[in-house]
Design a protein around this motif. Structure first.
Motif, short mmCIF file in Angstrom:
data_model
loop_
_atom_site.label_atom_id
_atom_site.label_comp_id
_atom_site.label_asym_id
_atom_site.label_seq_id
_atom_site.Cartn_x
_atom_site.Cartn_y
_atom_site.Cartn_z
N GLU A 13 16.07 -38.07 66.53
CA GLU A 13 17.38 -37.76 65.98
C GLU A 13 18.31 -37.25 67.09
O GLU A 13 17.86 -36.65 68.07
CB GLU A 13 17.29 -36.67 64.89
CG GLU A 13 16.42 -37.02 63.71
CD GLU A 13 15.05 -36.36 63.79
OE1 GLU A 13 14.43 -36.16 62.73
OE2 GLU A 13 14.60 -36.05 64.92
N LEU A 57 25.07 -38.01 62.66
CA LEU A 57 23.70 -38.00 63.14
C LEU A 57 23.17 -39.42 63.28
O LEU A 57 23.53 -40.31 62.51
CB LEU A 57 22.80 -37.22 62.18
CG LEU A 57 23.23 -35.80 61.82
CD1 LEU A 57 22.19 -35.15 60.91
CD2 LEU A 57 23.46 -34.97 63.06
N SER A 58 22.32 -39.61 64.27
CA SER A 58 21.67 -40.89 64.47
C SER A 58 20.16 -40.67 64.56
O SER A 58 19.70 -39.63 65.03
CB SER A 58 22.15 -41.55 65.78
OG SER A 58 23.53 -41.78 65.76
N CYS A 59 19.42 -41.67 64.13
CA CYS A 59 17.97 -41.62 64.21
C CYS A 59 17.47 -42.99 64.62
O CYS A 59 17.65 -43.96 63.87
CB CYS A 59 17.37 -41.21 62.88
SG CYS A 59 15.56 -41.32 62.83
N TRP A 71 17.34 -39.17 55.29
CA TRP A 71 17.67 -37.92 55.97
C TRP A 71 17.29 -36.76 55.04
O TRP A 71 17.61 -36.78 53.85
CB TRP A 71 19.15 -37.84 56.31
CG TRP A 71 19.54 -38.71 57.46
CD1 TRP A 71 20.10 -39.95 57.41
CD2 TRP A 71 19.41 -38.37 58.85
NE1 TRP A 71 20.31 -40.42 58.68
CE2 TRP A 71 19.91 -39.48 59.57
CE3 TRP A 71 18.94 -37.26 59.54
CZ2 TRP A 71 19.93 -39.49 60.97
CZ3 TRP A 71 18.97 -37.29 60.92
CH2 TRP A 71 19.46 -38.38 61.63
N THR A 112 17.76 -48.25 63.26
CA THR A 112 18.48 -46.98 63.41
C THR A 112 19.19 -46.65 62.12
O THR A 112 19.76 -47.52 61.46
CB THR A 112 19.50 -47.08 64.56
OG1 THR A 112 18.81 -47.36 65.77
CG2 THR A 112 20.27 -45.77 64.70
N TYR A 125 21.93 -43.75 60.28
CA TYR A 125 22.99 -42.81 60.60
C TYR A 125 23.30 -41.94 59.39
O TYR A 125 23.07 -42.33 58.25
CB TYR A 125 24.26 -43.55 61.02
CG TYR A 125 24.06 -44.55 62.13
CD1 TYR A 125 23.85 -45.89 61.86
CD2 TYR A 125 24.08 -44.13 63.47
CE1 TYR A 125 23.66 -46.81 62.89
CE2 TYR A 125 23.89 -45.04 64.50
CZ TYR A 125 23.67 -46.38 64.19
OH TYR A 125 23.49 -47.28 65.21
N TYR A 128 18.15 -31.00 60.37
CA TYR A 128 18.16 -32.30 59.71
C TYR A 128 17.09 -33.20 60.33
O TYR A 128 16.99 -33.31 61.56
CB TYR A 128 19.53 -32.94 59.85
CG TYR A 128 20.55 -32.33 58.93
CD1 TYR A 128 21.03 -31.04 59.14
CD2 TYR A 128 21.03 -33.02 57.83
CE1 TYR A 128 21.95 -30.46 58.28
CE2 TYR A 128 21.96 -32.45 56.96
CZ TYR A 128 22.41 -31.17 57.19
OH TYR A 128 23.32 -30.60 56.34
N TYR A 129 16.32 -33.83 59.46
CA TYR A 129 15.23 -34.70 59.87
C TYR A 129 15.46 -36.10 59.31
O TYR A 129 15.93 -36.26 58.18
CB TYR A 129 13.89 -34.20 59.34
CG TYR A 129 13.50 -32.82 59.75
CD1 TYR A 129 13.90 -31.70 59.02
CD2 TYR A 129 12.69 -32.62 60.87
CE1 TYR A 129 13.52 -30.43 59.40
CE2 TYR A 129 12.31 -31.34 61.25
CZ TYR A 129 12.72 -30.25 60.52
OH TYR A 129 12.34 -28.99 60.89
N CYS A 130 15.09 -37.09 60.09
CA CYS A 130 15.03 -38.43 59.51
C CYS A 130 13.57 -38.78 59.29
O CYS A 130 12.67 -38.24 59.94
CB CYS A 130 15.73 -39.47 60.39
SG CYS A 130 14.91 -39.83 61.94
N GLY A 175 10.97 -37.44 62.32
CA GLY A 175 11.48 -37.04 63.61
C GLY A 175 11.28 -35.56 63.82
O GLY A 175 10.77 -34.85 62.96
N THR A 193 17.11 -32.18 64.16
CA THR A 193 18.27 -31.79 64.94
C THR A 193 19.04 -30.72 64.18
O THR A 193 19.23 -30.82 62.97
CB THR A 193 19.17 -33.01 65.27
OG1 THR A 193 20.22 -32.61 66.14
CG2 THR A 193 19.76 -33.63 64.02
#
Length: 114
Positions: free
Chosen positions: A6, A20-22, A36, A77, A79, A93-95, A105, A108
């Motif tokens: 993340e 956010l990106s993962c 997320w 990916t 978002y 925050y987790y993906c 992940g 973040t």
């Protein structure tokens, strides 16, 4: 080895936005669901938003109309665009992959100052 990474967290004032990106790696077959989640201090981890490979989405009531989940299947990916942030959105925050979270992940931190 499956990895989810993340990025995009940080400190933002109330009313602000973050994206956010993962990015995932090590997954051979296509992932159907990605999601997320978040965990605030002293609280249980909760689902924020989930998206299927076909683009079907669902959101926690607390973020509907403010957050948008999207994905790029070619890049594996996902978002999370977060607008209108409030102090209650402060959390790690987790993906995760899968409908209920198979791989996760590292998280973040998102901190919203009021």
């Amino acid at each position: 080895q499956v990895q989810l990474v993340e990025s995009g967290g940080g400190l933002v004032q109330a009313g602000g936005s973050l994206k956010l990106s993962c990015t995932t790696s090590g997954i051979i077959f296509g992932i159907n669901y990605m999601g997320w989640y978040r965990q605030a201090p002293g609280k249980q981890r909760e689902l924020v938003a989930r998206i299927s490979k076909a683009g079907n989405t669902n959101y926690a009531d607390s973020v509907k109309g403010r957050f948008t989940i999207s994905r790029d299947n070619a890049k594996n990916t996902v978002y999370l665009q977060m607008n209108g942030l409030i102090a209650e959105d402060t959390a790690v925050y987790y993906c995760a992959t899968g409908y209920a979270g198979d791989y996760w992940g590292q998280g973040t931190q998102v901190t919203v100052s009021s």
